[in-house]
Design an enzyme around this catalytic site. Structure first.
Site, PDB file in Angstrom:
ATOM      1  N   HIS A  65     -50.329  63.464  37.304  1.00 18.20           N
ATOM      2  CA  HIS A  65     -51.646  63.637  37.930  1.00 18.20           C
ATOM      3  C   HIS A  65     -52.241  62.285  38.337  1.00 18.20           C
ATOM      4  O   HIS A  65     -53.435  62.033  38.191  1.00 18.20           O
ATOM      5  CB  HIS A  65     -52.605  64.374  36.978  1.00 18.20           C
ATOM      6  CG  HIS A  65     -53.655  65.182  37.699  1.00 18.20           C
ATOM      7  ND1 HIS A  65     -53.496  66.516  37.999  1.00 18.20           N
ATOM      8  CD2 HIS A  65     -54.879  64.854  38.194  1.00 18.20           C
ATOM      9  CE1 HIS A  65     -54.576  66.963  38.622  1.00 18.20           C
ATOM     10  NE2 HIS A  65     -55.413  65.973  38.762  1.00 18.20           N
ATOM     11  N   ARG A  73     -54.351  60.192  35.871  1.00 17.53           N
ATOM     12  CA  ARG A  73     -55.772  60.486  35.705  1.00 17.53           C
ATOM     13  C   ARG A  73     -56.096  61.416  34.526  1.00 17.53           C
ATOM     14  O   ARG A  73     -57.270  61.719  34.298  1.00 17.53           O
ATOM     15  CB  ARG A  73     -56.318  61.114  37.000  1.00 17.53           C
ATOM     16  CG  ARG A  73     -56.290  60.146  38.170  1.00 17.53           C
ATOM     17  CD  ARG A  73     -56.659  60.805  39.476  1.00 17.53           C
ATOM     18  NE  ARG A  73     -57.948  61.451  39.462  1.00 17.53           N
ATOM     19  CZ  ARG A  73     -59.122  60.828  39.505  1.00 17.53           C
ATOM     20  NH1 ARG A  73     -59.151  59.503  39.518  1.00 17.53           N
ATOM     21  NH2 ARG A  73     -60.247  61.499  39.511  1.00 17.53           N
ATOM     22  N   GLY A  79     -46.084  60.336  42.495  1.00 17.19           N
ATOM     23  CA  GLY A  79     -46.560  59.241  41.674  1.00 17.19           C
ATOM     24  C   GLY A  79     -46.159  57.888  42.210  1.00 17.19           C
ATOM     25  O   GLY A  79     -45.001  57.480  42.100  1.00 17.19           O
ATOM     26  N   GLY A  80     -47.094  57.188  42.829  1.00 17.43           N
ATOM     27  CA  GLY A  80     -46.857  55.827  43.282  1.00 17.43           C
ATOM     28  C   GLY A  80     -46.174  55.687  44.619  1.00 17.43           C
ATOM     29  O   GLY A  80     -45.843  54.574  45.037  1.00 17.43           O
ATOM     30  N   GLY A 136     -50.635  60.953  47.531  1.00 17.08           N
ATOM     31  CA  GLY A 136     -52.025  61.309  47.296  1.00 17.08           C
ATOM     32  C   GLY A 136     -53.026  60.334  47.875  1.00 17.08           C
ATOM     33  O   GLY A 136     -53.505  60.493  49.002  1.00 17.08           O
ATOM     34  N   ARG A 137     -53.341  59.282  47.139  1.00 20.14           N
ATOM     35  CA  ARG A 137     -54.448  58.387  47.497  1.00 20.14           C
ATOM     36  C   ARG A 137     -54.372  57.827  48.917  1.00 20.14           C
ATOM     37  O   ARG A 137     -55.418  57.693  49.576  1.00 20.14           O
ATOM     38  CB  ARG A 137     -54.551  57.264  46.467  1.00 20.14           C
ATOM     39  CG  ARG A 137     -55.024  57.752  45.082  1.00 20.14           C
ATOM     40  CD  ARG A 137     -54.958  56.619  44.057  1.00 20.14           C
ATOM     41  NE  ARG A 137     -55.457  56.985  42.744  1.00 20.14           N
ATOM     42  CZ  ARG A 137     -54.704  57.457  41.737  1.00 20.14           C
ATOM     43  NH1 ARG A 137     -53.394  57.631  41.919  1.00 20.14           N
ATOM     44  NH2 ARG A 137     -55.249  57.737  40.562  1.00 20.14           N
TER      45      ARG A 137
END
Length: 339
Positions: free
Chosen positions: A236, A239, A268-269, A290-291
């Site tokens: 996640h 987080r 992830g990453g 994601g980000r």
């Protein structure tokens, strides 16, 4: 609009909730939950990035991979590259509050479809956000995947039906949100699930079901037992639990046990096309990012999202040329450098 302009705009529009660092590695935002950071020390977020950075590649230049095919087919859908936009919600809590959830998800969905990939839309403590996300998805003929938080089973099943009515071609549950502080702050309890509870949810779905938040071989095998169609190896974004290993560290052993039994996605990453290549080589069928989609949507709306996807496409294709891979199916552990 070029990529530097997108990042500059994002830095202003995210209102300090994200610094838009040169490398999105979790150092500047450690402990900022709610926010864009990782929980506690932030090491779960940081290790996602650093563990992937530590994977090195074998460069090969004597071969016939001159124009690699970066496309895949998954869940019955053709994609230009094996990348999904991860399900992220919570513009008010986590993204500085300048734009609405409707604006954000419109930009992500539109940009992804223009870029030849598919978005995932998310669920959160604010009930209206999922409704907004599914409404937008329906406007795009359901061309995406919806993820539901691990609420009580009857609520999960109700929301899966909402996603199916919106036309989503797959649904999932991000079970890694079981301890998410932002939900607890809103009095919306979530929790882990037993195999039997997951089986009940899987049986309720008329489309492929994805379980997100698998970080051990044991959980991967239990997910297979529960009958899921795919898993997402994910912490996640660091987080929910401090001090987890990076996704790329646990992915190979999970793939060794369940590859072929379920589709394996990794989250992830991942920041670049080279990162995509690495995750596929480590055992993933596709990845989630994601980000960076938050940053590029806030910095350039749908155009920013599309520009980022095109950047990743170019990086992936170049990396495939320089590792001798003609197609995504050619990418395997032989391209990973081992000391």
């Amino acid at each position: 609009m070029n990529y530097k302009e997108i990042l500059k705009n994002a830095r202003e529009n995210l209102n300090g909730s994200c610094r838009v660092c040169p490398v999105c590695n979790g150092n500047a935002c450690s402990g900022e939950v709610p926010g864009m950071g990782g929980k506690g020390t932030g090491d779960g977020f940081k290790d996602n990035v650093t563990s992937l950075e530590n994977v090195k590649l074998n460069m090969r230049v004597i071969h016939n991979a001159k124009n690699p095919d970066t496309s895949i087919k998954i869940f019955g859908k053709e994609m230009d590259i094996p990348v999904f936009a991860a399900p992220i919600s919570g513009t008010t809590l986590n993204m500085g509050g300048k734009f609405t959830e409707e604006e954000y998800i419109e930009w992500v969905i539109s940009g992804c479809r223009q870029g030849g990939i598919y978005p995932m839309v998310g669920d959160t403590a604010v009930d209206s956000f999922l409704i907004t996300n599914l409404k937008k998805l329906k406007e795009y003929n359901g061309e995406g995947i919806a993820f539901i938080k691990p609420w009580e089973n009857s609520n999960v099943i109700k929301k899966i039906k909402m996603a199916e009515e919106a036309g989503a071609f797959a649904v999932g549950m991000d079970i890694d949100a079981a301890g998410l502080i932002t939900l607890a702050l809103h009095g919306k309890p979530v929790g882990p699930k037993t195999v039997e509870e997951i089986k009940e949810i899987v049986k309720s779905s008329n489309v492929p079901f994805i379980l997100k938040g698998i970080m051990t071989v044991e959980d991967a095998e239990l997910a297979v037992e529960a009958g899921v169609d795919a898993i997402v190896v994910s912490n996640h974004g660091g987080r929910v639990l401090d001090q987890t290993p990076g996704v790329s560290e646990v992915l190979p052993k999970i793939a060794e046990k369940v590859k072929g039994k379920v589709k394996i996605l990794a989250d992830g990453g991942v920041r670049t096309g080279v990162d995509v290549l690495k995750m596929i080589a480590l055992g993933a069928d596709a990845v989630l990012i994601g980000r960076p989609f938050v940053i590029t949507s806030f910095g350039g709306q749908a155009e920013g999202v599309k520009e980022y996807i095109n950047k990743v496409k170019g990086e992936l294709k170049s990396a495939m040329v320089l590792t001798g891979c003609n197609s995504i199916s050619d990418i395997d552990s032989r391209i990973i450098y081992k000391k």
